[in-house]
Design a protein around this motif. Structure first.
Motif, PDB file in Angstrom:
ATOM      1  N   LEU A  74      -3.591   9.894   9.750  1.00 18.23           N
ATOM      2  CA  LEU A  74      -3.704  10.557  11.050  1.00 18.23           C
ATOM      3  C   LEU A  74      -3.872  12.061  10.885  1.00 18.23           C
ATOM      4  CD1 LEU A  74      -1.019   8.597  13.099  1.00 18.23           C
ATOM      5  CD2 LEU A  74      -3.500   8.508  13.408  1.00 18.23           C
ATOM      6  N   ALA A  75      -3.171  12.651   9.919  1.00 17.22           N
ATOM      7  CA  ALA A  75      -3.307  14.090   9.673  1.00 17.22           C
ATOM      8  C   ALA A  75      -4.714  14.432   9.207  1.00 17.22           C
ATOM      9  CB  ALA A  75      -2.276  14.539   8.634  1.00 17.22           C
ATOM     10  N   VAL A  76      -5.291  13.571   8.362  1.00 17.18           N
ATOM     11  CA  VAL A  76      -6.658  13.810   7.884  1.00 17.18           C
ATOM     12  C   VAL A  76      -7.652  13.703   9.039  1.00 17.18           C
ATOM     13  CG1 VAL A  76      -8.488  12.906   6.419  1.00 17.18           C
ATOM     14  CG2 VAL A  76      -6.168  13.070   5.532  1.00 17.18           C
ATOM     15  N   VAL A  77      -7.498  12.677   9.878  1.00  7.63           N
ATOM     16  CA  VAL A  77      -8.401  12.510  11.014  1.00  7.63           C
ATOM     17  C   VAL A  77      -8.288  13.689  11.968  1.00  7.63           C
ATOM     18  CG1 VAL A  77      -8.833  11.107  13.065  1.00  7.63           C
ATOM     19  CG2 VAL A  77      -8.476  10.000  10.864  1.00  7.63           C
ATOM     20  N   LEU A 137      -8.836  13.391  -0.750  1.00  5.09           N
ATOM     21  CA  LEU A 137      -7.799  12.815  -1.603  1.00  5.09           C
ATOM     22  C   LEU A 137      -6.745  12.093  -0.772  1.00  5.09           C
ATOM     23  CD1 LEU A 137      -7.290  15.654  -4.245  1.00  5.09           C
ATOM     24  CD2 LEU A 137      -8.365  13.435  -4.593  1.00  5.09           C
ATOM     25  N   ALA A 138      -6.302  12.736   0.321  1.00 10.61           N
ATOM     26  CA  ALA A 138      -5.287  12.114   1.181  1.00 10.61           C
ATOM     27  C   ALA A 138      -5.834  10.854   1.846  1.00 10.61           C
ATOM     28  CB  ALA A 138      -4.823  13.119   2.237  1.00 10.61           C
ATOM     29  N   TRP A 139      -7.099  10.894   2.265  1.00  6.47           N
ATOM     30  CA  TRP A 139      -7.706   9.719   2.901  1.00  6.47           C
ATOM     31  C   TRP A 139      -7.806   8.561   1.902  1.00  6.47           C
ATOM     32  CZ3 TRP A 139      -8.551   8.161   7.657  1.00  6.47           C
ATOM     33  CH2 TRP A 139      -9.423   7.089   7.882  1.00  6.47           C
ATOM     34  N   GLY A 140      -8.225   8.862   0.688  1.00  5.23           N
ATOM     35  CA  GLY A 140      -8.305   7.819  -0.334  1.00  5.23           C
ATOM     36  C   GLY A 140      -6.941   7.223  -0.645  1.00  5.23           C
ATOM     37  N   TRP A 141      -5.912   8.062  -0.675  1.00  5.33           N
ATOM     38  CA  TRP A 141      -4.556   7.573  -0.932  1.00  5.33           C
ATOM     39  C   TRP A 141      -4.080   6.677   0.214  1.00  5.33           C
ATOM     40  CZ3 TRP A 141       0.159   8.718   1.650  1.00  5.33           C
ATOM     41  CH2 TRP A 141       1.303   8.275   1.003  1.00  5.33           C
ATOM     42  N   ALA A 142      -4.369   7.080   1.448  1.00  2.00           N
ATOM     43  CA  ALA A 142      -3.962   6.272   2.604  1.00  2.00           C
ATOM     44  C   ALA A 142      -4.687   4.931   2.618  1.00  2.00           C
ATOM     45  CB  ALA A 142      -4.233   7.039   3.895  1.00  2.00           C
ATOM     46  N   PRO A 183     -10.480   2.216  11.113  1.00  4.58           N
ATOM     47  CA  PRO A 183     -10.664   2.437  12.552  1.00  4.58           C
ATOM     48  C   PRO A 183     -10.153   3.776  13.048  1.00  4.58           C
ATOM     49  CG  PRO A 183      -9.854   0.216  12.150  1.00  4.58           C
ATOM     50  CD  PRO A 183      -9.777   0.937  10.848  1.00  4.58           C
ATOM     51  N   LEU A 184      -9.257   4.420  12.306  1.00  3.94           N
ATOM     52  CA  LEU A 184      -8.739   5.718  12.735  1.00  3.94           C
ATOM     53  C   LEU A 184      -9.839   6.775  12.771  1.00  3.94           C
ATOM     54  CD1 LEU A 184      -5.395   5.797  10.705  1.00  3.94           C
ATOM     55  CD2 LEU A 184      -5.701   5.215  13.117  1.00  3.94           C
ATOM     56  N   ILE A 185     -10.930   6.547  12.018  1.00  2.57           N
ATOM     57  CA  ILE A 185     -12.045   7.497  11.986  1.00  2.57           C
ATOM     58  C   ILE A 185     -12.598   7.731  13.384  1.00  2.57           C
ATOM     59  CG2 ILE A 185     -14.471   7.697  11.295  1.00  2.57           C
ATOM     60  CD1 ILE A 185     -12.695   8.590   9.122  1.00  2.57           C
ATOM     61  N   TYR A 186     -12.530   6.718  14.242  1.00  3.28           N
ATOM     62  CA  TYR A 186     -13.134   6.841  15.567  1.00  3.28           C
ATOM     63  C   TYR A 186     -12.304   7.694  16.518  1.00  3.28           C
ATOM     64  CZ  TYR A 186     -16.092   3.369  13.547  1.00  3.28           C
ATOM     65  OH  TYR A 186     -16.959   2.729  12.701  1.00  3.28           O
TER      66      TYR A 186
END
Length: 307
Positions: free
Chosen positions: A14-17, A236-241, A252-255
Protein backbone atom coordinates in the motif's frame (compact mmCIF):
# COMPACT_ATOMS: atom_id res chain seq x y z
CA UNK A 1 -8.17 -20.93 10.64
CA UNK A 2 -7.68 -19.66 7.05
CA UNK A 3 -4.24 -18.53 6.03
CA UNK A 4 -3.92 -14.77 6.02
CA UNK A 5 -1.26 -12.63 4.41
CA UNK A 6 1.02 -10.93 6.95
CA UNK A 7 0.26 -7.30 7.70
CA UNK A 8 3.75 -5.96 6.95
CA UNK A 9 3.79 -6.94 3.23
CA UNK A 10 0.30 -5.50 2.78
CA UNK A 11 1.34 -2.22 4.37
CA UNK A 12 4.50 -2.18 2.24
CA UNK A 13 2.48 -2.73 -0.94
CA UNK A 14 0.00 0.00 0.00
CA UNK A 15 2.87 2.39 0.76
CA UNK A 16 4.41 1.68 -2.65
CA UNK A 17 1.09 2.22 -4.44
CA UNK A 18 0.58 5.49 -2.55
CA UNK A 19 4.10 6.60 -3.46
CA UNK A 20 3.66 5.71 -7.13
CA UNK A 21 0.26 7.41 -7.26
CA UNK A 22 1.65 10.63 -5.79
CA UNK A 23 4.55 10.40 -8.23
CA UNK A 24 2.40 11.28 -11.26
CA UNK A 25 1.52 14.84 -10.12
CA UNK A 26 5.10 15.27 -8.86
CA UNK A 27 6.53 14.21 -12.22
CA UNK A 28 4.18 16.61 -14.02
CA UNK A 29 5.42 19.46 -11.80
CA UNK A 30 9.05 18.52 -12.47
CA UNK A 31 8.42 18.42 -16.22
CA UNK A 32 6.82 21.87 -16.07
CA UNK A 33 9.90 23.16 -14.27
CA UNK A 34 12.76 21.74 -16.35
CA UNK A 35 11.10 19.96 -19.29
CA UNK A 36 10.96 16.25 -20.03
CA UNK A 37 14.52 16.04 -21.36
CA UNK A 38 15.90 18.08 -18.47
CA UNK A 39 14.14 15.87 -15.95
CA UNK A 40 15.36 12.65 -17.57
CA UNK A 41 18.91 14.01 -17.76
CA UNK A 42 18.89 14.86 -14.05
CA UNK A 43 17.36 11.48 -13.28
CA UNK A 44 20.10 9.63 -15.12
CA UNK A 45 22.80 11.55 -13.31
CA UNK A 46 21.53 9.75 -10.19
CA UNK A 47 20.50 6.40 -11.64
CA UNK A 48 23.99 4.86 -12.02
CA UNK A 49 24.85 5.78 -8.42
CA UNK A 50 21.68 4.08 -7.20
CA UNK A 51 22.33 1.05 -9.41
CA UNK A 52 25.88 0.60 -8.10
CA UNK A 53 24.69 1.04 -4.50
CA UNK A 54 21.97 -1.57 -5.09
CA UNK A 55 24.42 -4.08 -6.55
CA UNK A 56 26.89 -3.55 -3.71
CA UNK A 57 24.13 -3.92 -1.12
CA UNK A 58 22.88 -7.13 -2.71
CA UNK A 59 26.11 -8.80 -3.85
CA UNK A 60 29.00 -6.94 -2.22
CA UNK A 61 31.97 -6.75 -4.57
CA UNK A 62 31.14 -9.97 -6.41
CA UNK A 63 28.54 -8.84 -8.93
CA UNK A 64 26.78 -11.51 -11.02
CA UNK A 65 28.36 -12.36 -14.34
CA UNK A 66 26.23 -12.57 -17.45
CA UNK A 67 26.74 -15.22 -20.10
CA UNK A 68 28.08 -13.75 -23.33
CA UNK A 69 24.89 -14.75 -25.12
CA UNK A 70 22.82 -12.78 -22.58
CA UNK A 71 24.58 -9.44 -22.98
CA UNK A 72 23.00 -8.55 -26.35
CA UNK A 73 19.44 -9.35 -25.27
CA UNK A 74 19.90 -7.44 -22.01
CA UNK A 75 21.12 -4.34 -23.85
CA UNK A 76 18.32 -4.45 -26.41
CA UNK A 77 15.59 -5.12 -23.87
CA UNK A 78 16.65 -2.46 -21.38
CA UNK A 79 17.09 0.19 -24.07
CA UNK A 80 13.47 -0.49 -25.07
CA UNK A 81 11.86 -1.40 -21.75
CA UNK A 82 13.64 1.10 -19.53
CA UNK A 83 15.18 3.75 -21.79
CA UNK A 84 12.62 4.25 -24.56
CA UNK A 85 9.72 3.50 -22.20
CA UNK A 86 10.81 6.25 -19.78
CA UNK A 87 11.52 8.64 -22.64
CA UNK A 88 8.05 8.23 -24.16
CA UNK A 89 6.38 8.29 -20.73
CA UNK A 90 8.04 11.61 -19.93
CA UNK A 91 7.21 13.26 -23.26
CA UNK A 92 3.70 11.82 -23.18
CA UNK A 93 3.02 13.10 -19.68
CA UNK A 94 4.41 16.52 -20.61
CA UNK A 95 1.74 16.78 -23.31
CA UNK A 96 -0.99 15.20 -21.19
CA UNK A 97 -1.99 15.30 -17.50
CA UNK A 98 -1.05 13.39 -14.38
CA UNK A 99 -4.41 11.61 -14.14
CA UNK A 100 -4.43 10.72 -17.83
CA UNK A 101 -0.91 9.31 -17.55
CA UNK A 102 -1.82 7.16 -14.54
CA UNK A 103 -4.89 5.73 -16.29
CA UNK A 104 -3.34 5.13 -19.72
CA UNK A 105 -0.14 3.59 -18.35
CA UNK A 106 -2.36 1.20 -16.37
CA UNK A 107 -3.29 -0.35 -19.74
CA UNK A 108 0.02 -2.22 -19.66
CA UNK A 109 -1.47 -5.60 -18.66
CA UNK A 110 -3.78 -5.49 -21.69
CA UNK A 111 -0.80 -5.06 -24.02
CA UNK A 112 0.97 -7.89 -22.18
CA UNK A 113 -1.92 -10.23 -22.90
CA UNK A 114 -2.01 -9.20 -26.55
CA UNK A 115 1.74 -9.79 -26.90
CA UNK A 116 1.39 -13.24 -25.31
CA UNK A 117 -1.48 -14.04 -27.67
CA UNK A 118 0.27 -12.79 -30.83
CA UNK A 119 3.46 -14.65 -29.92
CA UNK A 120 1.50 -17.86 -29.42
CA UNK A 121 2.50 -18.19 -25.78
CA UNK A 122 -1.02 -17.96 -24.38
CA UNK A 123 -4.63 -18.14 -25.57
CA UNK A 124 -7.17 -15.59 -24.37
CA UNK A 125 -10.44 -16.63 -22.76
CA UNK A 126 -13.71 -14.90 -23.61
CA UNK A 127 -13.59 -12.84 -20.43
CA UNK A 128 -10.06 -11.69 -21.27
CA UNK A 129 -11.13 -10.71 -24.79
CA UNK A 130 -14.04 -8.81 -23.24
CA UNK A 131 -11.63 -7.05 -20.90
CA UNK A 132 -9.34 -6.03 -23.77
CA UNK A 133 -12.31 -4.69 -25.73
CA UNK A 134 -13.60 -2.79 -22.69
CA UNK A 135 -10.20 -1.22 -22.06
CA UNK A 136 -9.94 -0.11 -25.70
CA UNK A 137 -13.46 1.35 -25.57
CA UNK A 138 -12.64 3.15 -22.33
CA UNK A 139 -9.48 4.62 -23.86
CA UNK A 140 -11.49 6.05 -26.75
CA UNK A 141 -14.06 7.47 -24.35
CA UNK A 142 -11.35 8.86 -22.10
CA UNK A 143 -9.65 10.77 -24.93
CA UNK A 144 -12.83 11.71 -26.83
CA UNK A 145 -12.94 15.30 -25.56
CA UNK A 146 -9.41 15.98 -26.83
CA UNK A 147 -10.09 14.39 -30.21
CA UNK A 148 -13.39 16.24 -30.70
CA UNK A 149 -11.79 19.54 -29.68
CA UNK A 150 -8.89 18.88 -32.09
CA UNK A 151 -6.44 19.23 -29.19
CA UNK A 152 -3.76 17.36 -31.10
CA UNK A 153 -0.96 18.07 -28.63
CA UNK A 154 -2.87 16.46 -25.75
CA UNK A 155 -4.08 13.64 -28.02
CA UNK A 156 -0.51 12.96 -29.14
CA UNK A 157 0.56 12.93 -25.49
CA UNK A 158 -2.08 10.31 -24.67
CA UNK A 159 -1.10 8.21 -27.70
CA UNK A 160 2.55 8.41 -26.66
CA UNK A 161 1.62 7.16 -23.19
CA UNK A 162 -0.15 4.17 -24.71
CA UNK A 163 2.92 3.36 -26.82
CA UNK A 164 5.07 3.62 -23.67
CA UNK A 165 2.75 1.18 -21.89
CA UNK A 166 3.01 -1.24 -24.83
CA UNK A 167 6.83 -1.05 -24.82
CA UNK A 168 7.00 -1.84 -21.12
CA UNK A 169 4.65 -4.77 -21.65
CA UNK A 170 6.98 -6.09 -24.34
CA UNK A 171 9.87 -5.72 -21.91
CA UNK A 172 7.90 -7.55 -19.19
CA UNK A 173 7.36 -10.55 -21.46
CA UNK A 174 10.75 -10.63 -23.21
CA UNK A 175 12.85 -10.05 -20.08
CA UNK A 176 11.27 -12.92 -18.14
CA UNK A 177 14.04 -15.47 -18.94
CA UNK A 178 16.75 -13.02 -17.80
CA UNK A 179 14.87 -12.18 -14.61
CA UNK A 180 14.28 -15.86 -13.83
CA UNK A 181 17.99 -16.58 -14.35
CA UNK A 182 19.57 -13.61 -12.57
CA UNK A 183 16.80 -12.05 -10.46
CA UNK A 184 15.01 -8.73 -10.70
CA UNK A 185 17.66 -6.78 -8.77
CA UNK A 186 20.42 -7.70 -11.23
CA UNK A 187 18.35 -6.97 -14.34
CA UNK A 188 17.08 -3.66 -12.93
CA UNK A 189 20.54 -2.45 -11.88
CA UNK A 190 22.40 -3.58 -15.01
CA UNK A 191 19.63 -2.16 -17.18
CA UNK A 192 19.94 1.22 -15.46
CA UNK A 193 23.68 1.24 -16.14
CA UNK A 194 23.14 0.28 -19.80
CA UNK A 195 20.63 3.11 -20.32
CA UNK A 196 22.66 5.82 -18.58
CA UNK A 197 25.00 6.88 -21.40
CA UNK A 198 22.42 6.90 -24.25
CA UNK A 199 19.96 8.82 -22.09
CA UNK A 200 22.56 11.40 -21.02
CA UNK A 201 23.61 11.90 -24.65
CA UNK A 202 19.96 12.49 -25.62
CA UNK A 203 19.41 14.90 -22.74
CA UNK A 204 22.76 16.71 -22.99
CA UNK A 205 21.37 19.82 -24.79
CA UNK A 206 18.67 20.25 -22.13
CA UNK A 207 21.19 19.83 -19.32
CA UNK A 208 23.53 22.41 -20.88
CA UNK A 209 20.67 24.90 -21.22
CA UNK A 210 19.49 24.36 -17.62
CA UNK A 211 20.05 27.24 -15.21
CA UNK A 212 21.21 25.09 -12.32
CA UNK A 213 21.57 27.87 -9.77
CA UNK A 214 18.05 29.20 -10.40
CA UNK A 215 16.28 25.92 -9.66
CA UNK A 216 14.19 25.83 -6.46
CA UNK A 217 14.99 23.51 -3.57
CA UNK A 218 11.81 21.49 -4.10
CA UNK A 219 13.10 20.41 -7.51
CA UNK A 220 16.14 18.66 -6.04
CA UNK A 221 14.23 17.05 -3.17
CA UNK A 222 11.48 15.97 -5.56
CA UNK A 223 14.05 14.49 -7.94
CA UNK A 224 15.72 12.52 -5.14
CA UNK A 225 12.35 11.27 -3.94
CA UNK A 226 11.32 10.27 -7.45
CA UNK A 227 14.50 8.35 -8.26
CA UNK A 228 15.22 6.72 -4.90
CA UNK A 229 11.82 6.20 -3.28
CA UNK A 230 9.62 5.76 -6.36
CA UNK A 231 12.28 4.01 -8.39
CA UNK A 232 14.69 1.66 -6.69
CA UNK A 233 13.20 1.38 -3.18
CA UNK A 234 9.67 1.22 -4.55
CA UNK A 235 10.43 -1.66 -6.89
CA UNK A 236 12.33 -3.54 -4.17
CA UNK A 237 9.47 -3.13 -1.68
CA UNK A 238 6.90 -4.13 -4.30
CA UNK A 239 8.86 -7.25 -5.20
CA UNK A 240 9.17 -8.18 -1.53
CA UNK A 241 5.42 -7.71 -0.98
CA UNK A 242 4.57 -9.81 -4.06
CA UNK A 243 6.91 -12.55 -2.88
CA UNK A 244 5.30 -12.63 0.59
CA UNK A 245 1.63 -12.13 -0.36
CA UNK A 246 1.53 -13.58 -3.88
CA UNK A 247 0.68 -11.94 -7.19
CA UNK A 248 -3.08 -12.53 -6.97
CA UNK A 249 -3.36 -10.73 -3.62
CA UNK A 250 -0.98 -7.90 -4.42
CA UNK A 251 -1.39 -6.99 -8.11
CA UNK A 252 -4.96 -5.60 -7.79
CA UNK A 253 -3.63 -2.86 -5.50
CA UNK A 254 -2.03 -1.28 -8.60
CA UNK A 255 -5.46 -0.04 -9.66
CA UNK A 256 -5.50 2.31 -6.68
CA UNK A 257 -2.79 4.39 -8.41
CA UNK A 258 -5.07 6.32 -10.81
CA UNK A 259 -7.39 7.08 -7.88
CA UNK A 260 -4.51 8.47 -5.83
CA UNK A 261 -3.10 10.39 -8.81
CA UNK A 262 -6.53 11.83 -9.67
CA UNK A 263 -7.32 12.94 -6.11
CA UNK A 264 -3.89 14.54 -5.76
CA UNK A 265 -4.17 16.32 -9.12
CA UNK A 266 -7.60 17.59 -8.12
CA UNK A 267 -6.38 18.68 -4.68
CA UNK A 268 -3.56 20.82 -6.07
CA UNK A 269 -5.97 22.29 -8.62
CA UNK A 270 -3.93 21.33 -11.66
CA UNK A 271 -6.39 19.09 -13.50
CA UNK A 272 -10.07 19.41 -14.44
CA UNK A 273 -12.38 16.41 -14.49
CA UNK A 274 -15.54 15.70 -16.43
CA UNK A 275 -18.19 12.99 -16.19
CA UNK A 276 -17.18 11.27 -19.44
CA UNK A 277 -13.50 11.35 -18.40
CA UNK A 278 -14.25 9.66 -15.09
CA UNK A 279 -16.50 7.16 -16.88
CA UNK A 280 -13.77 6.40 -19.41
CA UNK A 281 -11.25 5.85 -16.61
CA UNK A 282 -13.65 3.48 -14.85
CA UNK A 283 -14.24 1.49 -18.06
CA UNK A 284 -10.48 1.27 -18.75
CA UNK A 285 -9.61 0.04 -15.28
CA UNK A 286 -12.51 -2.42 -15.24
CA UNK A 287 -11.44 -3.82 -18.61
CA UNK A 288 -7.80 -4.07 -17.54
CA UNK A 289 -8.73 -5.83 -14.30
CA UNK A 290 -11.01 -8.26 -16.17
CA UNK A 291 -8.34 -8.99 -18.76
CA UNK A 292 -5.58 -9.47 -16.21
CA UNK A 293 -7.31 -11.53 -13.57
CA UNK A 294 -9.59 -13.74 -15.68
CA UNK A 295 -8.18 -17.25 -16.15
CA UNK A 296 -6.47 -17.94 -19.46
CA UNK A 297 -7.58 -20.72 -21.76
CA UNK A 298 -5.56 -23.90 -21.36
CA UNK A 299 -3.17 -24.83 -24.09
CA UNK A 300 -4.56 -27.18 -26.70
CA UNK A 301 -3.49 -30.73 -26.12
CA UNK A 302 -1.91 -32.63 -28.98
CA UNK A 303 -4.24 -35.13 -30.53
CA UNK A 304 -3.63 -38.63 -29.27
CA UNK A 305 -3.60 -41.56 -31.70
CA UNK A 306 -6.58 -43.80 -31.38
CA UNK A 307 -5.99 -46.80 -29.21
Amino acid sequence: MPDRAPTAPLLAALAVVLTWGLNFPLSKALFNQVGAAGFLGLRYLLMPLCAVALLCWRFGRRWPRLDRAEIGPLVRLTLVGQGLHLLLSAYGMQGSTAFSASVLLACGPVFTLLILRLSGLERLSRSQVTGVAAAATGALLFTADKLLAADWQASLGDLTLLVAAALFSYYTVAAKPLIQHHGGVTVLAYGSLVCTMPMLLWCAPALRALDWAAQPAWLWSGLLWQVISCGFLGWLAWGWAVERRGVARTAPLIYLMPLIAGITAWAVGSEPFSAHKLLGAAVILTGVALAQFSPSMPRELKARPDA
